[in-house]
Motif scaffolding. Structure first.
Motif, PDB file in Angstrom:
ATOM      1  N   GLY A  54       0.744  -1.300  -0.122  1.00 23.99           N
ATOM      2  CA  GLY A  54      -0.085   0.104   0.067  1.00 23.99           C
ATOM      3  C   GLY A  54       1.058   1.373   0.055  1.00 23.99           C
ATOM      4  N   ILE A  55       0.625   2.204  -0.863  1.00 18.38           N
ATOM      5  CA  ILE A  55       1.179   3.532  -0.996  1.00 18.38           C
ATOM      6  C   ILE A  55       0.329   4.438  -0.932  1.00 18.38           C
ATOM      7  N   TYR A  56       0.034   5.235   0.068  1.00 15.25           N
ATOM      8  CA  TYR A  56      -1.009   6.235   0.530  1.00 15.25           C
ATOM      9  C   TYR A  56      -0.734   7.532   0.435  1.00 15.25           C
ATOM     10  N   THR A  57      -0.962   8.542  -0.257  1.00 14.42           N
ATOM     11  CA  THR A  57      -0.814   9.847  -0.204  1.00 14.42           C
ATOM     12  C   THR A  57      -1.350  10.396   0.992  1.00 14.42           C
ATOM     13  N   VAL A  58      -0.597  11.410   1.688  1.00 12.70           N
ATOM     14  CA  VAL A  58      -1.338  11.951   2.854  1.00 12.70           C
ATOM     15  C   VAL A  58      -1.306  13.513   2.808  1.00 12.70           C
ATOM     16  N   LEU A  59      -2.310  14.015   2.660  1.00 16.26           N
ATOM     17  CA  LEU A  59      -2.305  15.705   2.022  1.00 16.26           C
ATOM     18  C   LEU A  59      -2.226  16.305   3.334  1.00 16.26           C
ATOM     19  N   VAL A  60      -0.924  16.681   3.823  1.00 18.01           N
ATOM     20  CA  VAL A  60      -0.675  17.420   5.240  1.00 18.01           C
ATOM     21  C   VAL A  60      -1.457  18.878   5.263  1.00 18.01           C
ATOM     22  N   ASP A  61      -2.191  19.141   6.083  1.00 11.62           N
ATOM     23  CA  ASP A  61      -3.017  20.537   6.184  1.00 11.62           C
ATOM     24  C   ASP A  61      -2.183  21.583   6.500  1.00 11.62           C
ATOM     25  N   GLY A  62      -1.729  22.590   5.424  1.00 12.99           N
ATOM     26  CA  GLY A  62      -0.726  23.788   5.914  1.00 12.99           C
ATOM     27  C   GLY A  62       0.354  23.346   5.889  1.00 12.99           C
ATOM     28  N   ASP A  63       0.824  22.138   5.456  1.00 12.39           N
ATOM     29  CA  ASP A  63       2.090  21.442   5.572  1.00 12.39           C
ATOM     30  C   ASP A  63       2.780  21.183   6.917  1.00 12.39           C
ATOM     31  N   ASP A  64       1.629  21.083   7.823  1.00 11.42           N
ATOM     32  CA  ASP A  64       1.870  20.643   9.096  1.00 11.42           C
ATOM     33  C   ASP A  64       1.604  19.253   9.209  1.00 11.42           C
ATOM     34  N   HIS A  65       3.000  18.458   9.473  1.00 11.34           N
ATOM     35  CA  HIS A  65       2.896  16.954   9.382  1.00 11.34           C
ATOM     36  C   HIS A  65       2.488  16.392  10.676  1.00 11.34           C
ATOM     37  N   ASN A  66       2.087  17.112  11.761  1.00 10.43           N
ATOM     38  CA  ASN A  66       1.338  16.593  12.855  1.00 10.43           C
ATOM     39  C   ASN A  66       0.116  16.836  12.788  1.00 10.43           C
ATOM     40  N   GLU A  67      -0.576  17.344  12.002  1.00 13.06           N
ATOM     41  CA  GLU A  67      -2.281  17.481  12.005  1.00 13.06           C
ATOM     42  C   GLU A  67      -2.622  15.844  12.075  1.00 13.06           C
ATOM     43  N   PRO A  68      -4.085  15.850  12.634  1.00 16.53           N
ATOM     44  CA  PRO A  68      -4.575  14.602  13.211  1.00 16.53           C
ATOM     45  C   PRO A  68      -4.307  13.585  12.154  1.00 16.53           C
ATOM     46  N   ILE A  69      -4.893  13.714  10.949  1.00 14.58           N
ATOM     47  CA  ILE A  69      -4.896  12.545   9.921  1.00 14.58           C
ATOM     48  C   ILE A  69      -3.379  12.069   9.520  1.00 14.58           C
ATOM     49  N   ALA A  70      -2.523  12.995   9.455  1.00 14.47           N
ATOM     50  CA  ALA A  70      -1.165  12.582   9.083  1.00 14.47           C
ATOM     51  C   ALA A  70      -0.580  11.941  10.164  1.00 14.47           C
ATOM     52  N   ASP A  71      -0.919  12.562  11.533  1.00 13.10           N
ATOM     53  CA  ASP A  71      -0.418  11.881  12.660  1.00 13.10           C
ATOM     54  C   ASP A  71      -0.916  10.424  12.745  1.00 13.10           C
ATOM     55  N   SER A  72      -2.090  10.281  12.694  1.00  9.97           N
ATOM     56  CA  SER A  72      -2.642   8.871  12.933  1.00  9.97           C
ATOM     57  C   SER A  72      -2.331   8.088  11.842  1.00  9.97           C
ATOM     58  N   ALA A  73      -2.093   8.469  10.505  1.00  7.96           N
ATOM     59  CA  ALA A  73      -1.800   7.531   9.399  1.00  7.96           C
ATOM     60  C   ALA A  73      -0.384   6.970   9.673  1.00  7.96           C
ATOM     61  N   ARG A  74       0.635   7.921  10.293  1.00  3.16           N
ATOM     62  CA  ARG A  74       2.042   7.734  10.440  1.00  3.16           C
ATOM     63  C   ARG A  74       2.053   6.665  11.527  1.00  3.16           C
ATOM     64  N   SER A  75       1.180   6.841  12.368  1.00  4.38           N
ATOM     65  CA  SER A  75       1.383   5.611  13.591  1.00  4.38           C
ATOM     66  C   SER A  75       1.011   4.306  13.173  1.00  4.38           C
ATOM     67  N   ILE A  76       0.091   4.337  11.988  1.00  7.81           N
ATOM     68  CA  ILE A  76      -0.431   2.939  11.593  1.00  7.81           C
ATOM     69  C   ILE A  76       0.609   2.172  10.449  1.00  7.81           C
ATOM     70  N   LEU A  77       1.075   3.076   9.483  1.00 11.59           N
ATOM     71  CA  LEU A  77       1.850   2.707   8.433  1.00 11.59           C
ATOM     72  C   LEU A  77       2.980   2.249   8.824  1.00 11.59           C
TER      73      LEU A  77
END
Length: 439
Positions: free
Chosen positions: A303-326
């Motif tokens: 699986g290769i998933y793109t994550v659109l970070v909000d305002g280039d903030d790599h700690n926003e909720p979706i990015a942070d949650s996805a990073r913990s699972i991937l």
């Protein structure tokens, strides 16, 4: 069982009374239905002045069901009859899908006629059991030099491409689709601009990439349940190829827009907003979706998933949650993109959690050596910018400065440039040897 008995049972089923519900209210994106017997996930048909509207049951309460439409609500009235199909959404699967473009519900949209296959499976599925998964121990060639060497991906790994808008995520996916050694590519374009879909198919993917791919498209103007189902439809198609023993690469652009669709659904059915307006079901959905990729007993889904970070903030909720699972993350840097450095991969900030299991000691030493040079240059960048760095202070910085052009040439790659993994490792070995550094 005799033929006469079978016919009798069919006649009884056909003559049985059908329970018909009615539309009670239409609020925002949801339709409340009363008087209908159904289950969560079932499809229902709502009759309106403009025809029949399909909808999916997403929540139940004591007085009825709450449904999310699969199309426009124009012409819908309170009291309109609603009939349950009694079945969840199913999609076609199999080799007949190769080279085809389908919508989020699995229906062909490429103008090439219906998909001729007898295999249809429910979109809902289960992730392989934790002990039923084969170990990730074999590298997967992606055809992108910087990924194959510095962020090596294994068969069955799940990795995210983290970046803001316009940094080259879709272009990088197209390079992978054309260059990977995987037998099948399944590409999900979730919430994309309608204008970009044809450009991606014709310019980025091309006929060669499309021939061994299945593309699932749900544009940004589609209802949220269709956008969300597109992610699960693509995953289900990839799972079917995996169960047949194939090694599949599943590319989803983007995971964030699937999460946004789930947010719209959750808020519409009354879930409380949590982190930045995302209801709890969003984070549960991410885990359920991402865990379905990976290795099985025979094949694999990488699986290769793109994550659109909000305002280039790599700690926003979706990015942070996805990073913990991937199982790893690739960071795309806007600073590299604006100077024409493509793919704009920040090799120092990118990590593959399985790289140590799919590479040999010599390869790991080469990758570590180049990473150390890149990290040293980054730490000394302020001194270099003002001309305060003294040559000889740090051998790795000296190597980075004297080999800037060679390093950039290795990290850059044209979209139409093939880069077999063996050649990429040979180039890396020559580069590290010329710099005279060791891990």
């Amino acid at each position: 069982m005799s033929v006469a008995t079978t016919r009798w049972e069919r006649a009884v089923a056909a003559a049985a009374p059908q329970r018909v519900g009615t539309v009670r209210s239409v609020v925002g994106l949801s339709v409340d239905v009363a008087g209908l017997s159904c289950a969560v996930g079932d499809l229902v048909d709502i009759e309106s002045g403009a025809g029949t509207i399909g909808a999916e049951v997403v929540a139940l309460e004591g007085s009825g069901a709450r449904c999310m439409p699969l199309g426009s609500l124009d012409g819908l009235r309170v009291g309109a009859p609603v009939r349950s199909t009694g079945t969840p959404l199913s999609v076609p699967v199999g080799h007949a899908l190769l080279g085809r473009v389908v919508d989020g519900l699995g229906r062909p949209i490429d103008g090439r006629g219906p998909i001729v296959t007898s295999e249809h499976v429910p979109v809902a599925g289960q992730a392989p059991g934790a002990l039923d998964r084969a170990r990730v121990d074999t590298s997967l060639e992606l055809g992108v030099r910087v990924l194959d060497t510095l962020v090596t991906v294994g068969r069955g790994q799940r990795i995210g491409l983290f970046a803001g808008s316009g940094v080259g995520k879709s272009s990088l996916l197209s390079m992978v689709a054309r260059g990977t050694e995987a037998e099948v590519s399944v590409i999900a374009l979730v919430g994309e601009r309608g204008r970009e879909v044809r450009e991606f198919l014709e310019d980025d993917l091309g006929p060669e990439g499309l021939a061994r791919s299945v593309v699932v498209v749900a544009t940004s103007d589609e209802p949220p349940v269709v956008r969300l189902r597109a992610a699960f439809t693509a995953t289900r198609i990839a799972e079917h190829f995996r169960d047949g023993g194939s090694h599949v690469v599943l590319m989803m652009d983007s995971l964030t827009r699937a999460a946004m669709a789930q947010r719209e659904i959750g808020l519409s059915v009354g879930e409380p907003p949590a982190t930045r307006g995302y209801p709890p079901s969003t984070f549960s959905m991410l885990a359920q979706l991402l865990e379905r990729a990976g290795t099985g007993r025979t094949g694999s889904v990488t699986g290769i998933y793109t994550v659109l970070v909000d305002g280039d903030d790599h700690n926003e909720p979706i990015a942070d949650s996805a990073r913990s699972i991937l199982d790893g993350h690739v960071v795309l840097d806007r600073k590299l993109a604006v100077v024409g450095h493509y793919p704009s991969v920040d090799a120092v900030a990118s990590v593959s959690r399985v790289a140590s299991r799919v590479t040999d000691p010599q390869q790991r030493a080469l990758a570590t050596a180049l990473r150390s040079v890149l990290a040293a240059r980054r730490q000394a960048q302020d001194l270099l910018d003002v001309g305060a760095y003294v040559s000889g202070s740090n051998p790795r910085v000296d190597a980075a400065v004297s080999h800037t052009e060679q390093i950039d040439a290795f990290l850059r790659q044209r979209m139409d440039e093939p880069a077999p993994a063996a050649g990429s490792w040979a180039q890396l070995a020559a580069l590290v040897h010329s710099m005279g550094v060791a891990a």
